[in-house]
Design a protein around this motif. Structure first.
Motif, PDB file in Angstrom:
ATOM      1  N   LEU A 105       0.832  -1.195   0.000  1.00  0.00           N
ATOM      2  CA  LEU A 105       0.000   0.000   0.000  1.00  0.00           C
ATOM      3  C   LEU A 105       0.869   1.248   0.000  1.00  0.00           C
ATOM      4  O   LEU A 105       1.834   1.336   0.759  1.00  0.00           O
ATOM      5  N   PHE A 106       0.538   2.222  -0.882  1.00  0.00           N
ATOM      6  CA  PHE A 106       1.261   3.488  -0.845  1.00  0.00           C
ATOM      7  C   PHE A 106       0.342   4.700  -0.741  1.00  0.00           C
ATOM      8  O   PHE A 106       0.822   5.813  -0.511  1.00  0.00           O
ATOM      9  N   ASP A 107      -0.971   4.533  -0.865  1.00  0.00           N
ATOM     10  CA  ASP A 107      -1.865   5.677  -0.724  1.00  0.00           C
ATOM     11  C   ASP A 107      -3.278   5.184  -0.435  1.00  0.00           C
ATOM     12  O   ASP A 107      -3.691   4.124  -0.927  1.00  0.00           O
ATOM     13  N   THR A 108      -4.009   5.974   0.359  1.00  0.00           N
ATOM     14  CA  THR A 108      -5.407   5.701   0.677  1.00  0.00           C
ATOM     15  C   THR A 108      -6.173   7.008   0.590  1.00  0.00           C
ATOM     16  O   THR A 108      -5.720   8.022   1.115  1.00  0.00           O
ATOM     17  N   LYS A 109      -7.327   6.973  -0.083  1.00  0.00           N
ATOM     18  CA  LYS A 109      -8.188   8.150  -0.193  1.00  0.00           C
ATOM     19  C   LYS A 109      -9.629   7.711   0.040  1.00  0.00           C
ATOM     20  O   LYS A 109     -10.021   6.622  -0.381  1.00  0.00           O
ATOM     21  N   ALA A 110     -10.402   8.590   0.660  1.00  0.00           N
ATOM     22  CA  ALA A 110     -11.832   8.343   0.835  1.00  0.00           C
ATOM     23  C   ALA A 110     -12.585   9.519   0.237  1.00  0.00           C
ATOM     24  O   ALA A 110     -12.214  10.674   0.453  1.00  0.00           O
ATOM     25  N   GLU A 111     -13.615   9.210  -0.565  1.00  0.00           N
ATOM     26  CA  GLU A 111     -14.421  10.242  -1.209  1.00  0.00           C
ATOM     27  C   GLU A 111     -15.888   9.846  -1.129  1.00  0.00           C
ATOM     28  O   GLU A 111     -16.221   8.656  -1.132  1.00  0.00           O
ATOM     29  N   GLU A 112     -16.721  10.858  -1.098  1.00  0.00           N
ATOM     30  CA  GLU A 112     -18.159  10.620  -1.153  1.00  0.00           C
ATOM     31  C   GLU A 112     -18.565  10.511  -2.618  1.00  0.00           C
ATOM     32  O   GLU A 112     -18.133  11.311  -3.452  1.00  0.00           O
ATOM     33  N   GLU A 113     -19.377   9.505  -2.927  1.00  0.00           N
ATOM     34  CA  GLU A 113     -19.898   9.309  -4.278  1.00  0.00           C
ATOM     35  C   GLU A 113     -21.401   9.108  -4.179  1.00  0.00           C
ATOM     36  O   GLU A 113     -21.891   8.572  -3.183  1.00  0.00           O
ATOM     37  N   PRO A 114     -22.125   9.488  -5.231  1.00  0.00           N
ATOM     38  CA  PRO A 114     -23.564   9.196  -5.205  1.00  0.00           C
ATOM     39  C   PRO A 114     -23.780   7.685  -5.238  1.00  0.00           C
ATOM     40  O   PRO A 114     -23.069   6.964  -5.937  1.00  0.00           O
ATOM     41  N   GLU A 115     -24.721   7.227  -4.457  1.00  0.00           N
ATOM     42  CA  GLU A 115     -25.043   5.805  -4.451  1.00  0.00           C
ATOM     43  C   GLU A 115     -25.839   5.481  -5.712  1.00  0.00           C
ATOM     44  O   GLU A 115     -26.816   6.154  -6.032  1.00  0.00           O
ATOM     45  N   THR A 116     -25.394   4.484  -6.450  1.00  0.00           N
ATOM     46  CA  THR A 116     -26.073   4.076  -7.671  1.00  0.00           C
ATOM     47  C   THR A 116     -26.265   2.568  -7.663  1.00  0.00           C
ATOM     48  O   THR A 116     -25.523   1.834  -7.002  1.00  0.00           O
ATOM     49  N   ALA A 117     -27.235   2.114  -8.407  1.00  0.00           N
ATOM     50  CA  ALA A 117     -27.436   0.672  -8.549  1.00  0.00           C
ATOM     51  C   ALA A 117     -26.349   0.117  -9.473  1.00  0.00           C
ATOM     52  O   ALA A 117     -25.887   0.785 -10.391  1.00  0.00           O
ATOM     53  N   ALA A 118     -25.937  -1.111  -9.211  1.00  0.00           N
ATOM     54  CA  ALA A 118     -24.985  -1.768 -10.095  1.00  0.00           C
ATOM     55  C   ALA A 118     -25.662  -1.993 -11.444  1.00  0.00           C
ATOM     56  O   ALA A 118     -26.802  -2.457 -11.497  1.00  0.00           O
ATOM     57  N   PRO A 119     -24.973  -1.640 -12.560  1.00  0.00           N
ATOM     58  CA  PRO A 119     -25.634  -1.734 -13.863  1.00  0.00           C
ATOM     59  C   PRO A 119     -25.811  -3.145 -14.389  1.00  0.00           C
ATOM     60  O   PRO A 119     -26.566  -3.363 -15.312  1.00  0.00           O
ATOM     61  N   GLY A 120     -25.100  -4.119 -13.843  1.00  0.00           N
ATOM     62  CA  GLY A 120     -25.155  -5.457 -14.380  1.00  0.00           C
ATOM     63  C   GLY A 120     -24.363  -5.542 -15.679  1.00  0.00           C
ATOM     64  O   GLY A 120     -23.812  -4.562 -16.143  1.00  0.00           O
ATOM     65  N   PRO A 121     -24.283  -6.715 -16.269  1.00  0.00           N
ATOM     66  CA  PRO A 121     -23.472  -6.859 -17.479  1.00  0.00           C
ATOM     67  C   PRO A 121     -24.083  -6.243 -18.730  1.00  0.00           C
ATOM     68  O   PRO A 121     -23.398  -6.017 -19.701  1.00  0.00           O
TER      69      PRO A 121
END
Length: 188
Positions: A166-182
């Protein structure tokens, strides 16, 4: 509504860092997709990433896929079980002798069968010897990747077991979205 997504960046700085996994069996083979094929690459991307929120390439046009795949030092390595695609790795040469493992994963039906460790081991070795296939590129000095909290539950452990640090860790807020599937309308 949003979710916190943690992204971890990991690297190897020497080929000696690689700790290969055991091979899963005679029915699994890995081959390079040497002919750039947007159709095949998009299939792999959606089949592997559809249930884990891979969406960044879904809007790419055919010409964009073709241009990306035709770049020197971009390679796609595919794991097959009994002739069926099970997962893939995409490598990208970068400045200064770095090679990024841009995408790595298995189609859901093939997860948990010891294919992932073997595929990651094989692809990491191919990242280290990338310049042998692309003589216009400098020798590889570093192989790196990132994974995030949306990836599979065994992803980070697999990277660490293969010798990535490990050389870096970041945390960000993202909008929650449904998984699109294949593909649109497909269940996951």
């Amino acid at each position: 509504m949003s979710i916190t997504v943690t992204t971890w960046s990991l690297e190897q700085t020497s080929p000696a860092d690689l700790r290969p996994a055991a091979e899963p069996g005679d029915d699994v083979r890995i081959a390079r997709a040497e002919v750039p094929s947007p159709e095949f690459s998009r299939f792999l991307y959606t089949a592997v990433g559809g249930d884990i929120h891979w969406t960044d390439r879904l809007a790419m046009a055919y010409a964009e896929w073709q241009e990306w795949l035709g770049r020197p030092g971009v390679e796609t390595w595919v794991a097959y079980e009994k002739g069926t695609p099970a997962g893939y790795v995409e490598l990208q040469a970068q400045d200064g002798g770095s090679v990024e493992i841009v995408y790595f994963g298995l189609i859901p039906a093939f997860r948990g069968r010891r294919i992932g460790g073997h595929l990651l081991s094989y692809a990491t070795a191919r990242a280290w010897d990338l310049a042998e296939r692309w003589p216009q590129l400098p020798p590889t000095k570093r192989v790196w990747l990132h994974t995030c909290s949306k990836d599979g539950p065994h992803a980070m452990d697999n990277y660490l077991r293969r010798g990535f640090t490990l050389f870096d860790t970041k945390a960000e807020e993202e909008p929650e979205t449904a998984a699109p599937g294949p593909w649109p309308g497909a269940g996951v």
